[in-house]
Design a protein around this motif. Sequence first.
Motif, PDB file in Angstrom:
ATOM      1  N   SER A 266      98.991  61.963  37.351  1.00 55.21           N
ATOM      2  CA  SER A 266      99.136  62.931  38.441  1.00 55.21           C
ATOM      3  C   SER A 266      99.981  64.106  37.946  1.00 55.21           C
ATOM      4  N   PRO A 267      99.926  65.255  38.635  1.00 51.79           N
ATOM      5  CA  PRO A 267     100.647  66.448  38.195  1.00 51.79           C
ATOM      6  C   PRO A 267     102.129  66.414  38.536  1.00 51.79           C
TER       7      PRO A 267
ATOM      8  N   GLU B 177      90.622  71.911  36.504  1.00 49.57           N
ATOM      9  CA  GLU B 177      91.259  72.766  37.509  1.00 49.57           C
ATOM     10  C   GLU B 177      92.734  72.914  37.174  1.00 49.57           C
ATOM     11  N   THR B 178      93.367  73.890  37.848  1.00 48.94           N
ATOM     12  CA  THR B 178      94.815  74.044  37.819  1.00 48.94           C
ATOM     13  C   THR B 178      95.317  74.035  39.250  1.00 48.94           C
ATOM     14  N   ASN B 179      96.538  73.499  39.451  1.00 47.21           N
ATOM     15  CA  ASN B 179      97.023  73.358  40.829  1.00 47.21           C
ATOM     16  C   ASN B 179      97.958  74.476  41.262  1.00 47.21           C
TER      17      ASN B 179
ATOM     18  N   TRP C  99     100.520  72.825  36.437  1.00 43.31           N
ATOM     19  CA  TRP C  99      99.836  71.636  35.912  1.00 43.31           C
ATOM     20  C   TRP C  99      98.334  71.892  35.857  1.00 43.31           C
ATOM     21  N   SER C 100      97.693  71.294  34.852  1.00 44.91           N
ATOM     22  CA  SER C 100      96.247  71.441  34.666  1.00 44.91           C
ATOM     23  C   SER C 100      95.588  70.069  34.614  1.00 44.91           C
ATOM     24  N   HIS C 101      94.439  69.989  35.283  1.00 44.15           N
ATOM     25  CA  HIS C 101      93.636  68.763  35.293  1.00 44.15           C
ATOM     26  C   HIS C 101      92.607  68.874  34.161  1.00 44.15           C
TER      27      HIS C 101
ATOM     28  N   ASP D  63      91.064  61.121  31.661  1.00 48.29           N
ATOM     29  CA  ASP D  63      91.097  62.102  32.732  1.00 48.29           C
ATOM     30  C   ASP D  63      92.511  62.113  33.295  1.00 48.29           C
ATOM     31  N   GLY D  64      93.216  63.249  33.220  1.00 49.46           N
ATOM     32  CA  GLY D  64      94.581  63.288  33.703  1.00 49.46           C
ATOM     33  C   GLY D  64      95.119  64.695  33.780  1.00 49.46           C
ATOM     34  N   TRP D  65      96.461  64.786  33.875  1.00 46.92           N
ATOM     35  CA  TRP D  65      97.139  66.069  34.069  1.00 46.92           C
ATOM     36  C   TRP D  65      98.167  66.295  32.964  1.00 46.92           C
TER      37      TRP D  65
ATOM     38  N   SER E  74     100.482  73.180  32.140  1.00 44.83           N
ATOM     39  CA  SER E  74      99.577  74.263  31.734  1.00 44.83           C
ATOM     40  C   SER E  74     100.122  75.070  30.566  1.00 44.83           C
TER      41      SER E  74
END
Length: 219
Positions: A34-35, A56-58, A62-64, A72-74, A77
């Motif tokens: 998680s971010p 994506e970015t939140n 943080w970037s997914h 698959d994770g965070w 950025s």
Amino acid sequence: MRTLIAAVFGLLTITAQAETTYVSDEYRVPLRSSPCPRCSILHKGIKSGTAMTLVETNGEGWSHVTTRSGLDGWMPSQYLQKEPTARNQLESLKTRTAAAEGQASELKEQLSVLQEENSQLSSQLESLQTNNQDISSELQSIKKVSSNAISISQQNKELLERNGMLQSEIDVLKASNERLINNERNTWFLYGALAVVMGSLLTLLLPKLKKRKRFSEWA
């Protein structure tokens, strides 16, 4: 209805943002579930230069991402960039430079062969021109000393045919000589183009490499 619209919008946003991204120079960045900096770690350190897909970015730093191995994770950025690392670019440049040097070596060998052929053709051309002059002199001599009109006519015809054949050979050799000269010019032009390309690539990449190195030392 609003929930459906929001879901569709989110899906479109994720699709639009999907692109290839890279972990920046000289790092091993943890991949978290998680971010957040205290969330569980999926991978203890992704190596710098690793290519991943940005999902994506939140907006909170943080970037997914997803890795090519399926993780698959965070991750933060700040450790991501859109271009390969300078180290990878330098390796690619070295490979292309080695290939260019190999081509230059082959072209140099071809140039040496062409120069040798040109020298031989020039010698043959000079010999044929000398023979042509001798035959022309012989023709003039025959015209002066011969008293038999038929004999003169026959000899003159034969000499003219020989002269025409020699002239054709001279024309062919001249054309071959011009072709070799043009090939030699094109080869030197290619050398110059290769030197300009390699110089341009080094000029573009060396400043980036120095900047990356300073950033790595600061980090």
